[in-house]
Design an enzyme around this catalytic site. Structure first.
Site, PDB file in Angstrom:
ATOM      1  N   ASP A  64       0.795  -1.228   0.000  1.00  0.00           N
ATOM      2  CA  ASP A  64       0.000   0.000   0.000  1.00  0.00           C
ATOM      3  C   ASP A  64       0.832   1.285   0.000  1.00  0.00           C
ATOM      4  O   ASP A  64       0.380   2.315  -0.457  1.00  0.00           O
ATOM      5  CB  ASP A  64      -0.967   0.023   1.200  1.00  0.00           C
ATOM      6  CG  ASP A  64      -0.283  -0.223   2.539  1.00  0.00           C
ATOM      7  OD1 ASP A  64       0.958  -0.308   2.573  1.00  0.00           O
ATOM      8  OD2 ASP A  64      -0.981  -0.336   3.560  1.00  0.00           O
ATOM      9  N   HIS A  65       2.065   1.229   0.484  1.00  0.00           N
ATOM     10  CA  HIS A  65       2.854   2.460   0.607  1.00  0.00           C
ATOM     11  C   HIS A  65       3.623   2.787  -0.674  1.00  0.00           C
ATOM     12  O   HIS A  65       3.470   3.840  -1.263  1.00  0.00           O
ATOM     13  CB  HIS A  65       3.860   2.323   1.751  1.00  0.00           C
ATOM     14  CG  HIS A  65       3.290   2.480   3.120  1.00  0.00           C
ATOM     15  ND1 HIS A  65       2.360   1.628   3.646  1.00  0.00           N
ATOM     16  CD2 HIS A  65       3.532   3.403   4.088  1.00  0.00           C
ATOM     17  CE1 HIS A  65       2.061   2.024   4.879  1.00  0.00           C
ATOM     18  NE2 HIS A  65       2.760   3.094   5.161  1.00  0.00           N
ATOM     19  N   ASP A 119       3.123  -1.413  11.388  1.00  0.00           N
ATOM     20  CA  ASP A 119       2.805  -0.026  11.057  1.00  0.00           C
ATOM     21  C   ASP A 119       2.151   0.582  12.288  1.00  0.00           C
ATOM     22  O   ASP A 119       1.341  -0.064  12.955  1.00  0.00           O
ATOM     23  CB  ASP A 119       1.838   0.010   9.869  1.00  0.00           C
ATOM     24  CG  ASP A 119       1.663   1.417   9.343  1.00  0.00           C
ATOM     25  OD1 ASP A 119       2.222   1.719   8.272  1.00  0.00           O
ATOM     26  OD2 ASP A 119       0.968   2.219   9.998  1.00  0.00           O
ATOM     27  N   ARG A 380      -1.087  12.685  10.271  1.00  0.00           N
ATOM     28  CA  ARG A 380       0.186  13.290  10.713  1.00  0.00           C
ATOM     29  C   ARG A 380       0.508  14.518   9.882  1.00  0.00           C
ATOM     30  O   ARG A 380       0.327  14.492   8.661  1.00  0.00           O
ATOM     31  CB  ARG A 380       1.343  12.295  10.569  1.00  0.00           C
ATOM     32  CG  ARG A 380       1.263  11.215  11.603  1.00  0.00           C
ATOM     33  CD  ARG A 380       2.456  10.270  11.583  1.00  0.00           C
ATOM     34  NE  ARG A 380       2.290   9.368  12.701  1.00  0.00           N
ATOM     35  CZ  ARG A 380       2.611   8.083  12.701  1.00  0.00           C
ATOM     36  NH1 ARG A 380       3.174   7.546  11.633  1.00  0.00           N
ATOM     37  NH2 ARG A 380       2.410   7.351  13.756  1.00  0.00           N
ATOM     38  N   SER A 538       6.102   6.788  13.462  1.00  0.00           N
ATOM     39  CA  SER A 538       5.928   5.522  12.760  1.00  0.00           C
ATOM     40  C   SER A 538       6.623   4.353  13.452  1.00  0.00           C
ATOM     41  O   SER A 538       7.412   4.528  14.380  1.00  0.00           O
ATOM     42  CB  SER A 538       6.465   5.649  11.339  1.00  0.00           C
ATOM     43  OG  SER A 538       7.850   5.403  11.341  1.00  0.00           O
ATOM     44  N   ARG A 540       8.611   2.414  11.685  1.00  0.00           N
ATOM     45  CA  ARG A 540       9.698   2.015  10.771  1.00  0.00           C
ATOM     46  C   ARG A 540      10.979   1.697  11.539  1.00  0.00           C
ATOM     47  O   ARG A 540      11.559   2.560  12.197  1.00  0.00           O
ATOM     48  CB  ARG A 540       9.930   3.090   9.703  1.00  0.00           C
ATOM     49  CG  ARG A 540      10.481   4.389  10.192  1.00  0.00           C
ATOM     50  CD  ARG A 540      10.454   5.452   9.113  1.00  0.00           C
ATOM     51  NE  ARG A 540       9.083   5.840   8.821  1.00  0.00           N
ATOM     52  CZ  ARG A 540       8.696   7.037   8.398  1.00  0.00           C
ATOM     53  NH1 ARG A 540       9.589   7.981   8.175  1.00  0.00           N
ATOM     54  NH2 ARG A 540       7.433   7.318   8.155  1.00  0.00           N
TER      55      ARG A 540
HETATM   56  C1  MIC Z   1       3.492   6.381   8.576  1.00  0.00           C
HETATM   57  O1  MIC Z   1       2.307   6.694   8.585  1.00  0.00           O
HETATM   58  O2  MIC Z   1       4.388   7.077   9.064  1.00  0.00           O
HETATM   59  C2  MIC Z   1       3.889   5.041   7.946  1.00  0.00           C
HETATM   60  C3  MIC Z   1       4.628   5.335   6.705  1.00  0.00           C
HETATM   61  O3  MIC Z   1       2.737   4.322   7.631  1.00  0.00           O
HETATM   62  C4  MIC Z   1       4.739   4.268   8.969  1.00  0.00           C
HETATM   63  C5  MIC Z   1       5.298   3.009   8.461  1.00  0.00           C
HETATM   64  C6  MIC Z   1       6.532   3.167   7.633  1.00  0.00           C
HETATM   65  O4  MIC Z   1       7.340   4.060   7.880  1.00  0.00           O
HETATM   66  O5  MIC Z   1       6.733   2.340   6.747  1.00  0.00           O
HETATM   67  C7  MIC Z   1       3.980   3.956  10.268  1.00  0.00           C
HETATM   68  O6  MIC Z   1       3.012   4.590  10.582  1.00  0.00           O
HETATM   69  O7  MIC Z   1       4.423   3.069  11.018  1.00  0.00           O
HETATM   70 FE1  SF4 Z   2      -0.326   5.023   4.954  1.00  0.00          FE
HETATM   71 FE2  SF4 Z   2       0.783   5.579   7.310  1.00  0.00          FE
HETATM   72 FE3  SF4 Z   2      -0.524   7.453   5.922  1.00  0.00          FE
HETATM   73 FE4  SF4 Z   2      -1.884   5.498   7.004  1.00  0.00          FE
HETATM   74  S1  SF4 Z   2      -0.700   7.038   8.088  1.00  0.00           S
HETATM   75  S2  SF4 Z   2      -2.163   6.280   4.932  1.00  0.00           S
HETATM   76  S3  SF4 Z   2      -0.487   3.777   6.790  1.00  0.00           S
HETATM   77  S4  SF4 Z   2       1.376   6.423   5.332  1.00  0.00           S
END
Ligand code: MIC
Ligand code: SF4
Length: 649
Positions: A64-65, A119, A380, A538, A540
Site C-alpha cells: 500500500d505504501h 505499522d 500526521r 511511525s 519504521r
Molecule cells: C506512517 O504513517 O508514518 C507510515 C509510513 O505508515 C509508517 C510506516 C513506515 O514508515 O513504513 C507507520 O506509521 O508506522
Molecule cells: Fe499510509 Fe501511514 Fe498514511 Fe496510514 S498514516 S495512509 S499507513 S502512510
C-alpha cells in the site's frame, strides 16, 4: 473487581505474567500483518530466523505504501513480498487493493483478537473491539516465527464518551483532535485507551476506527472500543457476522484513570502545522487561504465518509488555485463509490482521484509547493513528511476538507449553506476478494524472488564492555521517526537496502550526518542525544537499523516513544535516560562521552556513569530494561537472540 475490555482480551491470550500495570506479560497473537515499506525487512528477517511456515493463525502481507514504481525497485519488492507470502503461508493483498488498516478492518479484524502490524496505525482495528498493536518488523517476524509477544502491561485509561456529536459537521476526527489537544502527542505513552460510556453507541465502527487510528498520535500502545450492535452491523455488512462476539467492560471494572468527553460539546477542529496535537477549533482559522486539500488515507476513508464528501462536492467546483486529491482507503470503498456513480461527482467537481494507497500522506506524490497550505483528513502533519519541509500541513475532518476545497480557504463549515447527505455505515458492502491471494498449499516449487535492490539485513556485534564515542547530534523534544529516517518518493524505495538508505539518516535536519557518522565509525561510533518522546510516530525500524549500520551505539534522551524504543533495542542500540535534565542542557554536539562499564551497568543496577571527556565532568544516566531486553542487547539485537531461542520452540 470486574474486568475492563483490555484485561478480558489479555486474559484470553495470556501465556505468562500478571495482568497488572507494569508487569511483563507474554501473549499469544492471532493475526500479524505487514505493509510493504516495512514488510521487506520483516520478511527478510523472518527468512533469516529459519522456520518453514508462519506460525500464527493468520498473516497478511499488504502492498500500500510504495506504489509509485518510478523504477524497478518497488515492483521487485512487490514480487518478493508476493512470493515470500506464498512460500511461508501468508495472504497477499495486491497493490491496488487498498491501505492495510482499512482492508484489515473490512476483511479480517474481529472482536477479542490480538493483532500485530508493522505499522504504527495498526490500532485502527481497535474500532472493531480488538487489541491491535503497531510493532517493528523484527518483533512481527519473531512472532510469525512462533515467539510469544511480550509487553509491559500499559496503564489502561477509560475514555468515557457521553452525549452525541453534532452532525453533520462534527465527525469522529474532531473527537480525536480534541483528545490530542488535551493530552498532547506524548499523553498516551505507556497507555491503552479504552472507550466506554453512553456516547459509544453514537459511533459506527469506521468512526471508532478513525479514533483508534489516531490514538497512535497520542503515543498510545493502542486504543479499543467495545464490540456491540454496531460492530455486529459492520461485520454483517462484510458478510462476516460469524466473527462477531459481544465484548463490554464489566460494570465494576477498574481503570488507571478516566478522561471524560461530552460529544455534544465538540466542534469542528483543525490541527495546525507541524504536530497533530496543535489543534484548535476550525473557526479560529477562518479565512486562511488553502492551496491543497487531501481527503482519504487510513484515517478517514470509509464509504460512509467519502459518500458524504461526494454529496458536498456534487454539482460544485474545486476553487481555482486549490488542488483536491482523494485517496480512498480501500478498493471496496472505491468500487462501491463507483458503482453508485459517486466517483463521477468527485471527478466532475475537479477532484483528482488517486489510487487506493497511502500516496500524499507519506510524500508519495502530491507534495505541496513552497510556503503552501495543505489541509488533509490524514493523521500526521510533521514538518517535511508531505515531501516539502517548507509547506504548512493542517489536519481536519473530511467533510470540512471538502468545504475548504470549494471555498479555497478555511471556513467554519457550520457557517456555510452546503447541503450534505448524511450517511450511515452501509448494511451491505460489495465484497470482492479477488485482490487477496490466499496462501498456496503446495509450496515446494515456490521460489522467493529478490531483485537487486533487496540486500541482507545487517546485524550488530554483541555489546562491548564500554562505549566511548562522540555526540553526533543533539536534538529537542518530540523528534519523529520521519526526522530520523525520512520517507517520501526518493527515499522510500530504498527500504530494502540499508546501506543505501542509511545515507539519508537525519538528512532533513543535518545533511552531513551520515558522512560524519561514517567517519566516526573508526573512533568508537556515535551517540545521539534527544529530549522528550524521542522517536515518536511511525513503526519504521529503519530509524534504528540505518543508524545502527552507521555505527550508533547509544541514544540518551529524556524519554522515548514505545515502538522506537523497542526498535532500538531490537537492533542493539541502547536507549538510555538522563537522570537530571540539567545534564541534557550541558551536553553538546561534538562532546566525547565515555560510558566505562556499559555491560556491567546493564546487567547490574542499570545506572551508568558517563564521563564527558571533552568538558571533564561526570553524570549519571539510567535504563529500565526487563530481563528479555537485557539479553537481546547483550546478544547484539533481537535477530541473533531469536535465532538462538527459536531452536528451542
Ligand atoms: C506512517 O504513517 O508514518 C507510515 C509510513 O505508515 C509508517 C510506516 C513506515 O514508515 O513504513 C507507520 O506509521 O508506522
Ligand atoms: Fe499510509 Fe501511514 Fe498514511 Fe496510514 S498514516 S495512509 S499507513 S502512510
Amino acid at each position: 473487581m470486574g474486568k475492563n475490555i483490555v484485561e478480558k482480551i489479555f486474559d484470553a491470550h495470556k501465556i505468562y505474567g500478571d495482568i497488572k500495570t507494569g508487569a511483563t506479560i507474554g501473549l499469544r497473537v492471532d493475526q500479524v500483518y505487514t505493509q510493504d515499506a516495512t514488510g521487506t525487512m520483516t520478511w527478510l528477517q523472518f527468512e533469516a530466523i529459519g522456520v518453514d511456515r508462519v506460525r500464527v493463525p493468520l498473516a497478511v502481507s499488504y502492498i500500500d505504501h510504495n506504489m509509485i514504481q518510478s523504477n524497478y525497485m518497488n515492483s521487485d519488492d512487490h514480487l518478493f513480498l508476493q512470493t515470500v507470502a506464498a512460500k511461508y503461508g501468508a495472504y497477499f493483498s495486491r497493490p491496488g487493493n487498498g491501505i492495510s488498516h482499512q482492508i484489515h478492518l473490512e476483511r479480517f479484524a474481529a472482536p477479542k483478537k490480538i493483532t500485530l502490524g508493522t505499522d504504527s496505525h495498526t490500532p485502527t482495528g481497535g474500532g472493531m473491539g480488538m487489541i491491535a498493536i503497531g510493532v517493528g518488523g523484527l518483533d512481527a517476524a519473531t512472532v510469525m516465527a512462533g515467539a510469544n509477544f511480550e509487553i509491559n502491561m500499559p496503564e489502561v485509561m477509560l475514555v468515557k464518551l457521553t452525549g452525541r456529536i453534532r452532525r453533520p459537521w462534527v465527525t469522529a476526527m474532531d473527537i480525536i483532535l480534541e483528545i490530542l489537544r488535551r493530552l498532547t502527542v506524548k499523553g498516551g505513552v505507556g497507555k491503552i485507551f479504552e472507550y466506554g460510556g453512553s456516547g459509544v453507541k453514537d459511533l459506527s465502527v469506521t468512526e471508532r476506527a478513525t479514533i483508534t487510528n489516531m490514538g497512535a498520535e497520542l503515543g498510545a500502545t493502542t486504543s479499543v472500543f467495545p464490540s456491540d450492535r454496531k460492530t455486529k452491523h459492520f461485520l454483517r455488512a462484510q458478510n462476516r457476522e460469524s466473527d462477531w462476539i459481544e465484548l463490554y467492560a464489566d460494570k465494576d471494572a477498574g481503570y488507571y484513570d478516566t478522561v471524560g468527553i461530552d460529544l455534544s460539546s465538540i466542534e469542528p477542529m483543525i490541527a495546525r502545522p507541524h504536530s497533530p496535537d496543535n489543534a484548535v477549533p476550525v473557526r479560529e482559522l477562518t479565512g486562511t487561504k488553502v492551496d491543497q486539500v487531501c481527503i482519504g488515507s487510513c484515517t478517514n476513508s470509509s464509504y460512509q465518509s467519502l459518500k458524504s464528501v461526494a454529496s458536498i462536492l456534487k454539482g460544485k467546483s474545486v476553487a481555482e488555485g486549490v488542488s483536491l486529491l482523494i485517496n480512498p482507503g480501500s478498493r471496496q470503498v472505491y468500487e462501491m463509490l463507483s458503482r453508485k456513480g459517486l466517483i463521477a461527482d468527485l471527478v466532475a467537481s475537479g477532484a483528482r482521484v488517486l489510487e487506493c494507497s497511502c500516496g500524499p500522506c507519506i510524500g508519495i506524490g502530491g507534495a505541496p509547493g513552497t510556503g503552501q497550505a495543505s489541509v488533509r483528513s490524514y493523521n500526521r502533519n510533521f514538518r517535511g513528511r508531505s515531501g516539502n519541509k517548507d509547506a504548512f500541513i493542517y489536519l481536519a475532518n473530511p467533510l470540512a476538507c471538502a468545504v475548504f476545497a470549494i471555498e479555497g480557504k478555511i471556513v467554519d463549515p457550520r457557517d456555510t449553506d452546503f447541503s450534505i447527505k448524511m450517511t450511515r455505515e452501509p448494511s451491505s458492502c460489495f465484497i470482492n476478494d479477488n485482490m487477496i491471494i490466499t496462501h498456496l498449499k503446495d509450496i515446494s516449487r515456490i521460489e522467493v524472488i529478490k531483485g537487486p535492490n533487496i540486500k541482507e539485513v545487517p546485524v550488530k556485534q554483541p555489546l562491548g564492555e564500554k562505549v566511548e564515542a562522540d555526540v553526533l547530534l543533539k536534538l529537542g523534544d518530540n523528534i519523529t521517526t520521519d526526522d530520523i529516517m525520512p520517507a517520501g518518493s526518493t527515499i522510500l524505495p530504498l527500504r530494502s537496502n540499508i546501506p543505501a538508505i542509511s545515507e539519508f539518516v537525519f538528512s532533513h535536519i543535518d545533511n552531513t550526518f551520515s558522512k560524519r557518522a561514517n567517519d566516526a565509525k573508526g573512533k568508537g561510533g556515535g551517540i545521539i542525544v534527544g529530549g522528550e518522546n524521542y522517536g515518536q510516530g511511525s513503526s519504521r525500524e529503519h530509524a534504528a537499523i540505518a543508524p545502527m549500520y552507521l555505527g550508533l551505539h547509544v541514544v540518551i534522551a529524556k524519554s522515548f516513544a514505545r515502538i522506537h524504543r523497542s526498535n532500538l533495542i531490537n537492533f542493539g542500540i541502547l536507549p538510555l535516560h538522563f537522570k537530571n535534565t540539567d545534564d541534557y542542557e550541558r551536553v553538546e554536539n561534538g562532546d566525547r562521552l565515555l560510558i566505562p562499564d556499559t555491560k556491567k551497568s546493564l546487567t547490574e543496577n542499570q545506572t551508568y556513569n558517563v564521563f564527558n571527556m571533552k568538558k571533564n565532568y561526570s553524570f549519571e544516566i539510567f535504563s529500565h530494561f526487563n530481563d528479555r531486553e537485557k539479553e537481546i542487547l547483550l546478544a547484539g539485537g533481537l535477530l541473533p537472540y531469536t535465532k538462538k531461542s527459536i531452536k528451542d520452540i
